[in-house]
Design a protein around this motif. Structure first.
Motif, PDB file in Angstrom:
ATOM      1  N   GLU A 100       0.803  -1.217   0.000  1.00  0.00           N
ATOM      2  CA  GLU A 100       0.000   0.000   0.000  1.00  0.00           C
ATOM      3  C   GLU A 100       0.840   1.273   0.000  1.00  0.00           C
ATOM      4  OE1 GLU A 100      -2.635  -0.424   3.328  1.00  0.00           O
ATOM      5  OE2 GLU A 100      -4.003  -1.680   2.189  1.00  0.00           O
TER       6      GLU A 100
ATOM      7  N   TRP B 243       3.182   2.127   2.303  1.00  0.00           N
ATOM      8  CA  TRP B 243       3.583   2.623   3.625  1.00  0.00           C
ATOM      9  C   TRP B 243       5.074   2.435   3.858  1.00  0.00           C
ATOM     10  CZ3 TRP B 243       0.253   5.799   5.410  1.00  0.00           C
ATOM     11  CH2 TRP B 243      -1.112   5.603   5.197  1.00  0.00           C
TER      12      TRP B 243
ATOM     13  N   ALA C 213       6.243   1.971  -1.828  1.00  0.00           N
ATOM     14  CA  ALA C 213       5.933   3.222  -2.521  1.00  0.00           C
ATOM     15  C   ALA C 213       6.707   3.315  -3.830  1.00  0.00           C
ATOM     16  CB  ALA C 213       6.250   4.416  -1.628  1.00  0.00           C
TER      17      ALA C 213
ATOM     18  N   GLY D 186      -3.565   3.221   0.286  1.00  0.00           N
ATOM     19  CA  GLY D 186      -2.330   3.317   1.051  1.00  0.00           C
ATOM     20  C   GLY D 186      -1.842   4.743   1.216  1.00  0.00           C
ATOM     21  N   ASP D 187      -0.525   4.890   1.203  1.00  0.00           N
ATOM     22  CA  ASP D 187       0.147   6.165   1.434  1.00  0.00           C
ATOM     23  C   ASP D 187       0.151   6.976   0.139  1.00  0.00           C
ATOM     24  OD1 ASP D 187       1.551   8.166   2.596  1.00  0.00           O
ATOM     25  OD2 ASP D 187       3.450   7.093   2.685  1.00  0.00           O
TER      26      ASP D 187
ATOM     27  N   ASP E  48       0.262  10.309  -0.608  1.00  0.00           N
ATOM     28  CA  ASP E  48       1.173  11.423  -0.862  1.00  0.00           C
ATOM     29  C   ASP E  48       2.565  10.946  -1.253  1.00  0.00           C
ATOM     30  OD1 ASP E  48       1.480  10.505   1.744  1.00  0.00           O
ATOM     31  OD2 ASP E  48       2.036  12.452   2.539  1.00  0.00           O
ATOM     32  N   SER E  49       3.009   9.873  -0.660  1.00  0.00           N
ATOM     33  CA  SER E  49       4.343   9.350  -1.007  1.00  0.00           C
ATOM     34  C   SER E  49       4.373   8.772  -2.411  1.00  0.00           C
ATOM     35  CB  SER E  49       4.776   8.277  -0.008  1.00  0.00           C
ATOM     36  OG  SER E  49       4.956   8.843   1.260  1.00  0.00           O
ATOM     37  N   THR E  50       3.380   7.956  -2.743  1.00  0.00           N
ATOM     38  CA  THR E  50       3.372   7.362  -4.082  1.00  0.00           C
ATOM     39  C   THR E  50       3.158   8.431  -5.154  1.00  0.00           C
ATOM     40  OG1 THR E  50       1.023   6.790  -3.856  1.00  0.00           O
ATOM     41  CG2 THR E  50       2.624   5.093  -3.299  1.00  0.00           C
TER      42      THR E  50
END
Length: 52
Positions: A3, A5, A10, A36-37, A39-41
């Motif tokens: 996801e 994290w 990512a 999932g995360d 903003d990072s991806t």
């Protein structure tokens, strides 16, 4: 793929999304439309696409 994290998750999501989409906007939408995360991806995908 996970996801996003963890760092490697990512990165895998971003590397998968960047070449699949025909446009910058569609690649970013693909990278942030999951549970999932986001903003990072999204940011890693933007960096990868922008580097091309």
């Amino acid at each position: 793929m996970g996801e996003g994290w963890a760092t490697e998750e990512a990165l895998v999501i971003s590397v998968y999304c960047a070449p699949k989409a025909p446009s910058f906007k569609e690649a970013l939408l693909m990278a942030v439309n999951h549970d999932g995360d986001l903003d990072s991806t999204g940011s890693i995908s933007g960096i990868l696409i922008g580097a091309n």
